[in-house]
Design an enzyme around this catalytic site. Structure first.
Site, short mmCIF file in Angstrom:
data_model
loop_
_atom_site.label_atom_id
_atom_site.label_comp_id
_atom_site.label_asym_id
_atom_site.label_seq_id
_atom_site.Cartn_x
_atom_site.Cartn_y
_atom_site.Cartn_z
N GLY A 250 59.00 31.95 91.47
CA GLY A 250 59.73 33.12 91.95
C GLY A 250 61.01 33.44 91.22
N GLY B 119 61.26 33.49 87.83
CA GLY B 119 60.96 33.96 86.48
C GLY B 119 60.90 35.47 86.38
N LEU B 120 60.44 35.94 85.24
CA LEU B 120 60.37 37.37 84.93
C LEU B 120 59.63 38.17 86.01
CD1 LEU B 120 60.43 39.82 82.90
CD2 LEU B 120 58.37 38.84 81.89
N TYR C 140 46.13 25.80 77.69
CA TYR C 140 46.69 26.71 78.69
C TYR C 140 45.66 27.74 79.13
CZ TYR C 140 49.78 30.40 80.54
OH TYR C 140 50.38 31.36 81.33
N LYS D 183 44.03 28.37 82.91
CA LYS D 183 44.16 29.65 83.60
C LYS D 183 42.78 30.22 83.98
CE LYS D 183 48.55 30.92 83.93
NZ LYS D 183 49.16 31.27 85.23
N ASN E 287 50.98 42.25 77.94
CA ASN E 287 52.31 41.73 77.54
C ASN E 287 53.41 42.26 78.45
OD1 ASN E 287 50.49 41.63 75.11
ND2 ASN E 287 52.28 40.56 74.29
N HIS F 243 59.01 35.82 75.00
CA HIS F 243 58.03 36.88 74.81
C HIS F 243 58.46 37.76 73.64
CE1 HIS F 243 56.90 36.32 79.28
NE2 HIS F 243 55.90 35.89 78.53
N ASP G 245 50.60 37.29 61.25
CA ASP G 245 50.60 38.39 62.23
C ASP G 245 49.98 37.98 63.56
OD1 ASP G 245 51.92 40.55 61.12
OD2 ASP G 245 50.17 41.24 60.01
#
Length: 324
Positions: free
Chosen positions: A17, A19-20, A146, A150, A175, A189, A280
């Site tokens: 809660g 975070g972003l 990860y 998920k 994103n 990010h 890239d």
């Protein structure tokens, strides 16, 4: 059914809660009138419980007795840390997710909405990506630990529904950026790292050095838009199948265009250098928001330039507390 759940008082526990995305949900609930009468919202941070530990997870659920859970907590890191420690990211995230979902099951939680990541999709795929394609092939090698952890949330959600009829589901944002993001240049990010990098370059009077050619394209979603959509999903979205939360395909922009938007927002007049000796990464990860639009045809996303301007303004105003 949905209206019965919507009108009954909810006690919502938000993991991750601080975070972003958690801060965006908190803003929507407390500042935008997103909280209904009789509701209680609890925003957990790592200080409240280490969710890798089943005992601490159980204790915090027993303390707050939630009826609903928004599960945002995860062990995350930058690209190079993921590449080095895929096993740690796999094991810790499997534990976190299993602890949260199983404890929710044992304590009779009505609904859980977990937050996945667009990196879970197959590395080699056709575009646009949609919700049916999650398990169609291996994810990118760089953070496979990860990503697989998920993906298992989706598998568990289906199993809880099949065996117990639980309405546990997941959303998949593209994103995300916005206030309270991680602005660290090494592992933040992409937009937030570039905001910090551009701010430092402006202060020092030096050029901005961008890794890569700037040609990769991404769909960026402003965190407050995402917060509002997750609250909607908690109240209204009844499917077990995941839901992509994203701007439209035509709103995908290049990193180069995003860098110039950041330069405008920060009034940076210096030179922008694209270091083509650097990788890239994936050139695009175009996702379809057609399913979301079937539910919410009129939802208005914050235009990218406006979201970047608000994020830059927040970063400058809160530089002392921002994660840099």
């Amino acid at each position: 059914m949905a209206s019965e759940r919507k009108t009954a008082p909810m006690r919502v526990l938000v993991t991750g809660g601080s975070g972003l995305v958690g801060k965006a949900i908190e803003h929507a609930v407390q500042q935008e009138g997103g909280k209904l009468e009789g509701e209680e919202w609890i925003f957990l941070s790592t200080k409240d419980a280490n969710l890798v530990d089943v005992g601490q997870t159980r204790a915090v659920f027993e303390k707050h007795r939630p009826t609903h859970v928004i599960h945002l907590a995860a062990k995350v890191g930058g690209l190079f840390l993921h590449m080095k420690e895929n096993l740690h990211f796999l094991r810790d995230n499997i534990k976190i997710n299993d602890n949260v979902l199983q404890t929710a099951h044992e304590m009779g939680v009505t609904k859980v909405v977990s937050c996945l990541s667009s990196c879970i999709f197959p590395d080699k795929t056709t575009y646009p990506i949609d919700e049916t394609m999650i398990h169609n092939g291996p994810p990118h090698d760089s953070n496979f630990g990860y990503s697989h952890a998920k993906r298992m949330i989706d598998v568990q959600n289906r199993a809880y529904f099949q065996q117990f009829g639980h309405r546990y589901t997941a959303v998949i944002p593209t994103n995300v950026f916005g206030p309270y993001d991680n602005f660290n240049i090494e592992n933040g990010h992409v937009l937030s790292a570039l905001i910090n990098k551009t701010h430092k370059a402006k202060t020092a009077g030096t050029p901005v050095n961008v890794c890569g050619s700037g040609s990769p394209r991404r769909q960026f979603i402003y965190s407050l838009d995402l917060g509002r959509l997750i609250i909607w999903a908690l109240r209204e979205y009844d499917e077990i199948e995941p839901l992509i939360l994203s701007v439209a395909e035509e709103d995908e922009v290049s990193i180069k265009d995003a860098v110039h938007m950041i330069a405008d927002a920060l009034d940076f007049k210096g030179k922008v250098h694209f270091d083509t000796s650097m990788s890239d990464g994936q050139l695009k990860k175009t996702a379809s928001n057609a399913k979301l639009r079937r539910y919410l045809p009129d939802f208005t996303f914050t235009p990218l330039q406006k979201g970047i301007q608000m994020t830059c303004d927040w970063f400058i105003a809160n530089y002392d507390i921002a994660r840099t």
